[in-house]
Design a protein around this motif. Sequence first.
Motif, mmCIF file in Angstrom:
data_model
loop_
_atom_site.group_PDB
_atom_site.id
_atom_site.type_symbol
_atom_site.label_atom_id
_atom_site.label_comp_id
_atom_site.label_asym_id
_atom_site.label_seq_id
_atom_site.Cartn_x
_atom_site.Cartn_y
_atom_site.Cartn_z
ATOM 1 N N LEU A 35 5.564 2.722 -18.020
ATOM 2 C CA LEU A 35 4.670 2.756 -16.857
ATOM 3 C C LEU A 35 3.760 1.534 -16.837
ATOM 4 N N LEU A 36 3.279 1.128 -18.020
ATOM 5 C CA LEU A 36 2.344 -0.002 -18.095
ATOM 6 C C LEU A 36 3.005 -1.333 -17.737
ATOM 7 N N VAL A 37 4.291 -1.479 -18.043
ATOM 8 C CA VAL A 37 4.963 -2.745 -17.721
ATOM 9 C C VAL A 37 5.537 -2.758 -16.301
ATOM 10 N N SER A 38 5.439 -1.613 -15.620
ATOM 11 C CA SER A 38 5.912 -1.559 -14.234
ATOM 12 C C SER A 38 4.891 -2.241 -13.316
ATOM 13 N N TYR B 217 -3.274 10.315 -13.136
ATOM 14 C CA TYR B 217 -3.571 11.245 -14.241
ATOM 15 C C TYR B 217 -4.857 12.031 -13.981
ATOM 16 N N VAL B 218 -5.886 11.334 -13.478
ATOM 17 C CA VAL B 218 -7.170 12.013 -13.241
ATOM 18 C C VAL B 218 -7.026 13.098 -12.169
ATOM 19 N N MET B 219 -6.310 12.798 -11.091
ATOM 20 C CA MET B 219 -6.138 13.806 -10.048
ATOM 21 C C MET B 219 -5.277 14.982 -10.541
ATOM 22 N N GLY B 220 -4.387 14.711 -11.504
ATOM 23 C CA GLY B 220 -3.645 15.810 -12.134
ATOM 24 C C GLY B 220 -4.590 16.736 -12.880
ATOM 25 N N GLY B 221 -5.555 16.132 -13.611
ATOM 26 C CA GLY B 221 -6.560 16.939 -14.304
ATOM 27 C C GLY B 221 -7.446 17.698 -13.329
ATOM 28 N N VAL B 222 -7.801 17.033 -12.224
ATOM 29 C CA VAL B 222 -8.620 17.691 -11.194
ATOM 30 C C VAL B 222 -7.856 18.885 -10.604
ATOM 31 N N ALA B 223 -6.545 18.700 -10.372
ATOM 32 C CA ALA B 223 -5.743 19.790 -9.795
ATOM 33 C C ALA B 223 -5.740 21.005 -10.711
ATOM 34 N N ARG B 224 -5.567 20.767 -12.025
ATOM 35 C CA ARG B 224 -5.574 21.918 -12.957
ATOM 36 C C ARG B 224 -6.971 22.525 -13.056
ATOM 37 N N GLY B 225 -8.017 21.689 -13.124
ATOM 38 C CA GLY B 225 -9.372 22.214 -13.190
ATOM 39 C C GLY B 225 -9.709 23.066 -11.982
ATOM 40 N N MET B 226 -9.351 22.575 -10.799
ATOM 41 C CA MET B 226 -9.646 23.315 -9.563
ATOM 42 C C MET B 226 -8.804 24.589 -9.483
ATOM 43 N N THR C 222 3.170 -1.001 -11.149
ATOM 44 C CA THR C 222 2.132 -0.053 -10.719
ATOM 45 C C THR C 222 0.753 -0.516 -11.179
ATOM 46 N N PRO C 223 -0.197 -0.679 -10.262
ATOM 47 C CA PRO C 223 -1.557 -1.102 -10.660
ATOM 48 C C PRO C 223 -2.201 -0.079 -11.599
ATOM 49 N N ASN C 224 -3.080 -0.587 -12.466
ATOM 50 C CA ASN C 224 -3.735 0.305 -13.441
ATOM 51 C C ASN C 224 -4.550 1.411 -12.773
ATOM 52 N N TYR C 225 -5.200 1.074 -11.651
ATOM 53 C CA TYR C 225 -6.034 2.106 -11.021
ATOM 54 C C TYR C 225 -5.182 3.227 -10.418
ATOM 55 N N ILE C 226 -3.941 2.922 -10.050
ATOM 56 C CA ILE C 226 -3.053 3.977 -9.549
ATOM 57 C C ILE C 226 -2.633 4.906 -10.695
ATOM 58 N N ILE C 227 -2.343 4.304 -11.853
ATOM 59 C CA ILE C 227 -2.003 5.116 -13.038
ATOM 60 C C ILE C 227 -3.170 6.026 -13.394
ATOM 61 N N VAL D 281 0.840 -1.210 0.000
ATOM 62 C CA VAL D 281 0.000 0.000 0.000
ATOM 63 C C VAL D 281 0.875 1.259 0.000
ATOM 64 N N SER D 282 1.942 1.242 0.804
ATOM 65 C CA SER D 282 2.817 2.428 0.857
ATOM 66 C C SER D 282 3.520 2.656 -0.486
ATOM 67 N N GLU D 283 3.890 1.582 -1.169
ATOM 68 C CA GLU D 283 4.527 1.721 -2.486
ATOM 69 C C GLU D 283 3.526 2.254 -3.516
ATOM 70 N N GLN D 284 2.269 1.806 -3.412
ATOM 71 C CA GLN D 284 1.247 2.322 -4.318
ATOM 72 C C GLN D 284 1.002 3.807 -4.068
ATOM 73 N N TRP D 285 1.033 4.205 -2.800
ATOM 74 C CA TRP D 285 0.838 5.615 -2.457
ATOM 75 C C TRP D 285 1.966 6.470 -3.036
ATOM 76 N N ILE D 286 3.194 5.949 -2.939
ATOM 77 C CA ILE D 286 4.345 6.672 -3.505
ATOM 78 C C ILE D 286 4.214 6.785 -5.027
ATOM 79 N N ALA D 287 3.770 5.699 -5.665
ATOM 80 C CA ALA D 287 3.585 5.721 -7.123
ATOM 81 C C ALA D 287 2.522 6.742 -7.517
ATOM 82 N N PHE D 288 1.426 6.768 -6.757
ATOM 83 C CA PHE D 288 0.355 7.735 -7.036
ATOM 84 C C PHE D 288 0.866 9.174 -6.897
ATOM 85 N N LEU D 289 1.580 9.449 -5.801
ATOM 86 C CA LEU D 289 2.095 10.809 -5.586
ATOM 87 C C LEU D 289 3.103 11.203 -6.659
#
Length: 257
Positions: A96-99, A110-119, A101-106, A3-11
Amino acid sequence: MTVSEQWIAFLTILRKEIKRFTRIWIQTLLPPAITMILYFVIFGKLIGSRIGEMGGFSYIEFVAPGLIMMAVITNAYANVSSSFFSAKFQRSIEELLVSPTPNYIILLGYVMGGVARGMAVGLIVTGMSLFFTNLHIHHWLTTLFIVFMTSVLFSLAGFINAIYANTFDDVSIIPTFILTPLTYFGGVFYSINLLPEFWQQVSILNPILHMVNAFRYGMLGISDVHISMALIGLTLFVVILFAVAMHLLKTGKRLRA
């Protein structure tokens, strides 16, 4: 991955996305601010003073929530579609796809990056609007929920568009021929009560109309549509697009040679 590695990947993905649009702020944050100032001057001050009130508010107060939402929609969409397609075009997305990293983290990165710019653009446009009118939030929770979920929805749409796009021209097709017309006919500049009965019924089919009116309800307390319908529909669209994006990532359609 733990879980901690997934969190790091997401960030890591999220930081990359935020750095991307803040590094080129002259292209990503400044243009929508200038465009919205022109809208406020032309539609709010010059034309609005001749229109008078709409929905019990001055015209500039009425259009302000719609203009803020329009900026959020276009920028959340543009950020993800351009960023993910660039990664796909440069073939860096394959790493990134062959790493592990789970697909939902990828997808979430990206989606939260879009949310950050939109907000971010939404806050800038809201700040610009205060130079032209006074805004009072009628319902904070509804306002924040609608602007966040709308950003998520159009970030997901931009992600799916980027997967299907083959060229940079394909990335601009959806915004030009679908998103912009739906936004302009989405009640940003007028109340659908001004339309004939037939066109009111046609307008109800436009999902952006529900988002704009729900956001306007959060800020001004008025709406042309049922708020519960807008909230349920928006949540449903987010779930459907998230499932579609996850399916595309899982199958690797148009992503893996």
